[in-house]
Design an enzyme around this catalytic site. Structure first.
Site, short mmCIF file in Angstrom:
data_model
loop_
_atom_site.label_atom_id
_atom_site.label_comp_id
_atom_site.label_asym_id
_atom_site.label_seq_id
_atom_site.Cartn_x
_atom_site.Cartn_y
_atom_site.Cartn_z
N ASP A 1 0.84 -1.43 0.24
CA ASP A 1 0.16 -0.04 0.06
C ASP A 1 0.94 1.16 -0.04
O ASP A 1 2.25 0.95 0.91
CB ASP A 1 -1.09 0.05 1.46
CG ASP A 1 -1.57 1.19 1.41
OD1 ASP A 1 -2.29 1.46 0.24
OD2 ASP A 1 -1.81 2.05 2.40
N SER A 2 -0.21 2.44 0.07
CA SER A 2 0.88 3.66 -0.16
C SER A 2 1.32 4.11 1.40
O SER A 2 2.50 4.94 1.32
CB SER A 2 0.14 4.63 -0.64
OG SER A 2 -0.83 5.01 -0.08
N HIS B 1 -8.24 3.61 3.06
CA HIS B 1 -8.75 4.41 5.10
C HIS B 1 -10.44 4.24 5.02
O HIS B 1 -10.86 4.25 6.41
CB HIS B 1 -7.83 5.99 5.07
CG HIS B 1 -7.37 5.93 5.60
ND1 HIS B 1 -6.43 4.85 3.91
CD2 HIS B 1 -6.35 6.99 5.77
CE1 HIS B 1 -5.07 5.53 4.44
NE2 HIS B 1 -4.74 6.46 5.64
N GLU C 1 -6.34 9.41 9.59
CA GLU C 1 -5.19 9.53 10.03
C GLU C 1 -5.32 10.08 11.19
O GLU C 1 -4.61 10.11 12.10
CB GLU C 1 -4.19 10.12 9.43
CG GLU C 1 -4.19 8.87 7.45
CD GLU C 1 -3.04 8.98 6.89
OE1 GLU C 1 -2.15 9.49 7.68
OE2 GLU C 1 -2.66 7.62 6.75
N CYS D 1 -3.97 -1.30 -1.81
CA CYS D 1 -3.89 0.51 -2.37
C CYS D 1 -5.10 0.34 -3.78
O CYS D 1 -4.76 -0.12 -4.36
CB CYS D 1 -3.03 0.84 -2.46
SG CYS D 1 -2.70 2.58 -3.19
N CYS E 1 -11.20 2.58 -1.05
CA CYS E 1 -10.17 3.83 -0.50
C CYS E 1 -9.53 2.76 1.01
O CYS E 1 -10.17 1.98 1.64
CB CYS E 1 -10.19 5.23 0.27
SG CYS E 1 -8.30 6.27 0.31
N1 DGL Z 1 -4.00 4.13 -0.41
C1 DGL Z 1 -4.96 5.05 -0.22
C2 DGL Z 1 -5.27 3.96 -1.30
O1 DGL Z 1 -6.64 3.52 -1.21
C3 DGL Z 1 -5.70 6.38 0.57
C4 DGL Z 1 -4.39 7.02 0.54
C5 DGL Z 1 -3.39 7.44 -0.47
O2 DGL Z 1 -3.63 8.33 -0.56
O3 DGL Z 1 -2.06 7.04 -0.57
O4 DGL Z 1 -6.49 4.82 -2.14
#
Ligand code: DGL
Length: 280
Positions: free
Chosen positions: A25-26, A201, A167, A88, A199
């Site tokens: 993931d990012s 989150h 976050e 992600c 997403c």
């Molecule tokens: N992990 C990203 C997503 O699921 C969200 C956080 C980001 O923008 O890097 O889209």
């Protein structure tokens, strides 16, 4: 190591059922997928990669995301993972093919899993999707859903502010509630009966979002869908770990920002240990 060498190593032996699953993931958000995997597949070891130094990806260009994604996939393939999971949504939306082209092991991504779950959940074929601006602008969910069901009607909404609010830990906060209400107005106007949380989150906002959309709309949690799809794939390819011993979990990150532990544990729902920093 280049992807050609990695391919040769894997081709020579094939994936080993005792190898870990690779998830990336990012940042920390993909830990929602790890959490779902830990619950669904308690004997599988996991190597997680979170690009905490370069997050967020959701507002970056396709070229940049594809470049970062390649680096991360190659890193995890060197760990000899048996399956690669793109947790992600943003990476899955714009760089899933890049990963599939370089990976000798099977690749799963959250968008595919979320699309299948959305279609299983909807009765009216009116589906809402929320995600980062890059995910929504890519139309990846619309493509994935229309490929499976051309008559489905999709309403998408980018929700740029929800990632920072999660976050910040504002999971049940009036500001988050007002923000969600505002974003979801046009989606609700389309009378959708299911809403894809597109997403990493958003699963943490499930109670608040359910409140905002009301009980008649089913929330589709792409993290849970991903864990289910992984279990099916391991069964199909005979790749379940035959050992019934406690698994190993390793977390690779590119930076350990302040509050990393707190945020990570919130996403994971348990203590976060074995965190290693990758110096790139
Ligand atoms: N992990 C990203 C997503 O699921 C969200 C956080 C980001 O923008 O890097 O889209």
């Amino acid at each position: 190591m280049t992807s050609t060498i990695i391919t040769r190593i894997h081709e020579a032996s094939g994936p080993d059922p005792r190898s870990p699953i690779g998830v990336f993931d990012s940042g920390v958000g993909g830990l929602t997928v790890v959490r779902a995997l830990m619950e669904r597949l308690p004997f599988e070891s996991i190597h997680y990669f979170g690009d905490t130094a370069r997050v967020p990806y959701g507002v970056k260009s396709v070229q940049t995301i594809a470049h970062y994604t390649t680096q991360i996939a190659e890193f995890l393939l060197e760990k000899r993972v048996k399956v690669l999971i793109i947790a992600c949504n943003t990476m899955a939306a714009v760089a899933a093919q890049v990963v599939r082209d370089l990976s000798p092991t099977p690749v799963l991504d959250v968008i595919e899993a979320g699309a299948l779950s959305a279609l299983a959940a909807t009765h009216t074929r009116r589906i809402g999707v929320i995600g980062t601006p890059t995910t929504i602008n890519s139309n990846a969910y619309a493509r994935a859903i229309h490929n499976l069901s051309p008559d489905a009607r999709l309403t998408s909404q980018a929700c740029a502010l929800l990632v920072p609010l999660v976050e910040e830990g504002w999971l049940d906060h009036p500001v988050t509630r007002m923000t969600a209400q505002e974003y979801l107005k046009p989606v609700l106007a389309e009378k959708v009966d299911s809403l894809v949380l597109g997403c990493t989150h958003y699963p943490l906002l499930k109670p608040l979002l359910q409140d905002v959309v009301g009980p008649d709309i089913q929330l589709v949690d792409s993290a849970e869908a991903m864990a289910e799809q992984t279990a099916d794939l391991l069964t199909e390819l005979h790749l379940h770990n035959p050992d019934r011993t406690p698994p190993d979990y390793h977390f690779w990150v590119t930076d350990v920002p302040l509050r990393f532990q707190t945020i990570g544990e919130r996403f994971l729902g348990r203590t976060l240990s074995n965190v290693h920093v990758v110096a790139w």
